[in-house]
Design a protein around this motif. Structure first.
Motif, PDB file in Angstrom:
ATOM      1  N   THR A  20     -18.463  44.638 -51.893  1.00 25.78           N
ATOM      2  CA  THR A  20     -16.999  44.662 -51.821  1.00 25.78           C
ATOM      3  C   THR A  20     -16.365  43.771 -52.882  1.00 25.78           C
ATOM      4  OG1 THR A  20     -17.035  42.892 -50.174  1.00 25.78           O
ATOM      5  CG2 THR A  20     -17.005  45.163 -49.356  1.00 25.78           C
ATOM      6  N   PHE A  32     -11.308  46.253 -51.067  1.00 28.74           N
ATOM      7  CA  PHE A  32     -11.418  44.837 -50.749  1.00 28.74           C
ATOM      8  C   PHE A  32     -11.784  44.598 -49.292  1.00 28.74           C
ATOM      9  CE2 PHE A  32      -8.889  43.655 -54.603  1.00 28.74           C
ATOM     10  CZ  PHE A  32      -9.769  42.706 -55.091  1.00 28.74           C
ATOM     11  N   TYR A  61     -11.399  39.089 -50.687  1.00 21.42           N
ATOM     12  CA  TYR A  61     -10.020  39.220 -51.154  1.00 21.42           C
ATOM     13  C   TYR A  61      -9.346  37.853 -51.226  1.00 21.42           C
ATOM     14  CZ  TYR A  61      -5.125  40.819 -51.199  1.00 21.42           C
ATOM     15  OH  TYR A  61      -3.818  41.053 -51.523  1.00 21.42           O
ATOM     16  N   SER A 121      -4.828  44.693 -53.388  1.00 19.74           N
ATOM     17  CA  SER A 121      -5.570  45.830 -52.862  1.00 19.74           C
ATOM     18  C   SER A 121      -4.789  47.107 -53.158  1.00 19.74           C
ATOM     19  CB  SER A 121      -5.770  45.682 -51.349  1.00 19.74           C
ATOM     20  OG  SER A 121      -6.467  46.786 -50.827  1.00 19.74           O
ATOM     21  N   GLY A 169     -12.851  51.208 -49.040  1.00 21.45           N
ATOM     22  CA  GLY A 169     -11.735  52.041 -49.488  1.00 21.45           C
ATOM     23  C   GLY A 169     -12.138  53.502 -49.533  1.00 21.45           C
ATOM     24  N   TYR A 177     -11.354  45.621 -43.728  1.00 17.99           N
ATOM     25  CA  TYR A 177     -10.744  46.316 -44.858  1.00 17.99           C
ATOM     26  C   TYR A 177      -9.323  45.806 -45.087  1.00 17.99           C
ATOM     27  CZ  TYR A 177      -8.767  50.159 -47.641  1.00 17.99           C
ATOM     28  OH  TYR A 177      -8.138  50.898 -48.619  1.00 17.99           O
ATOM     29  N   VAL A 178      -9.014  45.484 -46.337  1.00 23.13           N
ATOM     30  CA  VAL A 178      -7.667  45.050 -46.710  1.00 23.13           C
ATOM     31  C   VAL A 178      -6.877  46.296 -47.110  1.00 23.13           C
ATOM     32  CG1 VAL A 178      -6.283  43.618 -48.247  1.00 23.13           C
ATOM     33  CG2 VAL A 178      -8.535  42.820 -47.489  1.00 23.13           C
ATOM     34  N   PRO A 234      -4.152  48.890 -48.588  1.00 24.11           N
ATOM     35  CA  PRO A 234      -3.495  48.870 -49.907  1.00 24.11           C
ATOM     36  C   PRO A 234      -2.108  48.234 -49.853  1.00 24.11           C
ATOM     37  CG  PRO A 234      -4.498  51.006 -49.496  1.00 24.11           C
ATOM     38  CD  PRO A 234      -4.592  50.242 -48.220  1.00 24.11           C
TER      39      PRO A 234
END
Length: 526
Positions: free
Chosen positions: A11, A27, A32, A39, A137, A158-159, A161
């Protein structure tokens, strides 16, 4: 950039980054750097050429949710299949067993032996389930948003967008991966109003931030710009709340105040009320700023009076004979109109004085992008019927001025004639009604501004006309005008009319000053 490659799909970007800001499409919260990295979504170029028309809220969607990802972990696949077996409203798709070599694998997905077109199938579901793949992603997120499908994201760490600026709670359902088996109960608990709101937010995010590589790049640069110049940063509301369309301001209004020397052209639509028409011509001819009188003769069964019978005035008088009896003829951009200002006036409006007309013209010069008129009207929304209502009672609120006596820029004659949305102009001509409402709609839609009422006069009934001659006295006429507003709003897709409580009166109009100190002395009362 998409971090990671086979087989590990890290990642974090596998290069030395130093202090560089990284805009990445996968990310994790572990890699991150909050308020530093950005992101971004994973864009899918394979479906960029496919046009997916907008579906209204009333569109029937066959499925509550659809899962259209391929290559996901077998545990996720097993859970999704189990959920789909218990609920027919949830569709789980996978690669088709046999696909022609000349067809891209992602153009078709299958559920058993049933084939579905991708991404079109996403429009048949309210929600789109998106789980963790080899990368955090997934293009499935962008595909769902393109289709107007509300994302249900199950991808721990998960970050999302542009999560630094976008409030994803408004546009998506974010769940932990362990909650996958609870999806049916969670989704069915969301109210129709909540679904409608989220769907609109998905459309807003897609159109503004996700729809192309250009949009993604510009959004990324905008985020960076806000960090560099925080004092001028975009607010939360500006990022997340769709702003109402203000309309388009005409580029013709470059001179802030049109010159007085041009004056205005009075356009009088008439049929056969000759005596009243001649009185109107004599009255308005005394207005100092009048440049020309243009009579639109709308009677094909009867010729206009001979030239010797027309009033003798000190301004040019021109008569135009129309080929068909249409209300829209009053707004046609005739070559004879050489001034910017147009006064539309009925052939029975004999009560307006030269001072009132001159004052109206002076107000229009200051606001040439608005309708400036005398009779004001209002639109109201009826909660019981769910329709708009035309209100002609004497109120201080107004959202329209009637074009039986109103100034406007000749540019709007071109818009009315050539750019009227839908079939509004034809409908007006067929029903012989609502041309003034249509003009108010198109002006307010293009400018985002309300009309201006001038002088206090509110009574504009023809003093010499009988009940049969006054169309507006017919109750069915008023009902039809309410129907006009509802119909026009549906065609525009919104209500462009703006309600105000405002009236322009001459300076010193009511003040106890000597009459010789007042420029506009003859101004009628209510």
């Amino acid at each position: 950039m998409l971090p990671g490659s086979v087989p590990d799909y890290n990642t974090a970007l596998d290069v030395h980054r130093g202090k560089a800001i990284l805009a990445g499409g996968g990310f994790s919260t572990w890699t991150y750097r909050q308020a530093y990295d950005i992101s971004v979504p994973v864009y899918n170029p394979l479906i960029a050429h496919i046009d997916l028309p907008d579906r209204p809220d009333s569109y029937f969607r066959r499925f509550v949710a659809v899962s259209a990802q391929v290559g996901i972990h077998s545990d996720f696949r097993h859970q999704l299949n189990s959920i789909a077996m218990e609920s027919e409203s949830i569709l789980v798709l996978d690669r088709c067993q046999s696909v022609n070599e000349d067809v891209l694998p992602m153009n078709k997905l299958c559920h058993g032996l049933h084939e579905f077109q991708y991404p079109q199938i996403l429009q048949e579901a309210t929600f789109c389930i998106i789980v963790r793949g080899a990368r955090l992603g997934q293009t499935a997120l962008s595909d769902a948003m393109k289709a107007g499908c509300i994302p249900v994201v199950l991808s721990d760490t998960y970050v999302m967008p542009f999560s630094d600026v976008l409030d994803w709670k408004r546009a998506a359902v974010i769940l932990n991966e362990e909650d996958l088996d609870q999806i049916p109960s969670i989704l069915t608990s969301i109210s129709p109003a909540g679904i409608s709101s989220m769907r609109k937010q998905v459309k807003f995010f897609w159109n503004h931030y996700f729809s192309s590589i250009t949009a993604i790049t510009m959004t990324t640069l905008k985020v960076i710009n806000d960090r560099v110049f925080p004092y001028a940063a975009t607010t939360y509301d500006e990022w997340n709340i769709p702003q109402p369309d203000p309309g388009v301001t005409s580029p013709l209004f470059l001179p802030l105040i049109p010159p007085r020397s041009q004056g205005f052209t009075a356009v009088i639509l008439t049929y056969d009320r000759v005596d009243s028409l001649f009185k109107v011509i004599m009255e308005i001819s005394q207005t100092p700023s009048l440049s020309k009188v243009l009579v639109v003769w709308n009677n094909q069964q009867k010729m206009p009076p001979p030239a010797a019978e027309w009033p003798k005035i000190n301004k040019p008088l021109k008569v135009v004979q129309t080929k068909e009896n249409k209300l829209s003829n009053r707004f046609y951009p005739y070559d004879e109109i050489e001034t910017e200002a147009v006064l539309a006036i009925d052939d029975d409006i004999i009560m307006l004085t030269p001072d009132e007309l001159e004052f109206g013209f002076e107000v229009w010069r200051e606001f040439p992008d608005r309708l400036v008129g005398y009779p004001g009207r209002l639109h109201l929304y009826d909660e019981e019927t769910g329709k708009w209502k035309y209100e002609s009672e004497w109120t201080n609120d107004l959202s329209m001025v009637l074009t039986g006596a109103a100034f406007y820029h000749k540019y709007f004659s071109h818009l009315y004639t050539n750019s009227m949305p839908g079939n509004i102009k034809n409908w007006v001509d067929e029903h012989m009604n609502c041309e003034d409402i249509a003009m108010n709609f198109i002006v307010s839609n293009y400018t985002g501004k309300a009309p201006i009422k001038v002088t206090p006069r509110k009574k504009f009934k023809c003093p010499e006309c009988t009940g049969e001659q006054i169309i507006s006295a017919d109750q069915s006429h008023m009902v039809e005008r309410s129907e006009c507003i509802t119909r026009f709003a549906d065609i525009y897709g919104r209500m462009p009319l703006q309600t105000v409580e405002f009236r322009a009166d001459p300076v010193l109009y009511k003040d106890p000053f000597p009459e010789e100190l007042k420029r506009f002395r003859d101004v009628g009362s209510l």
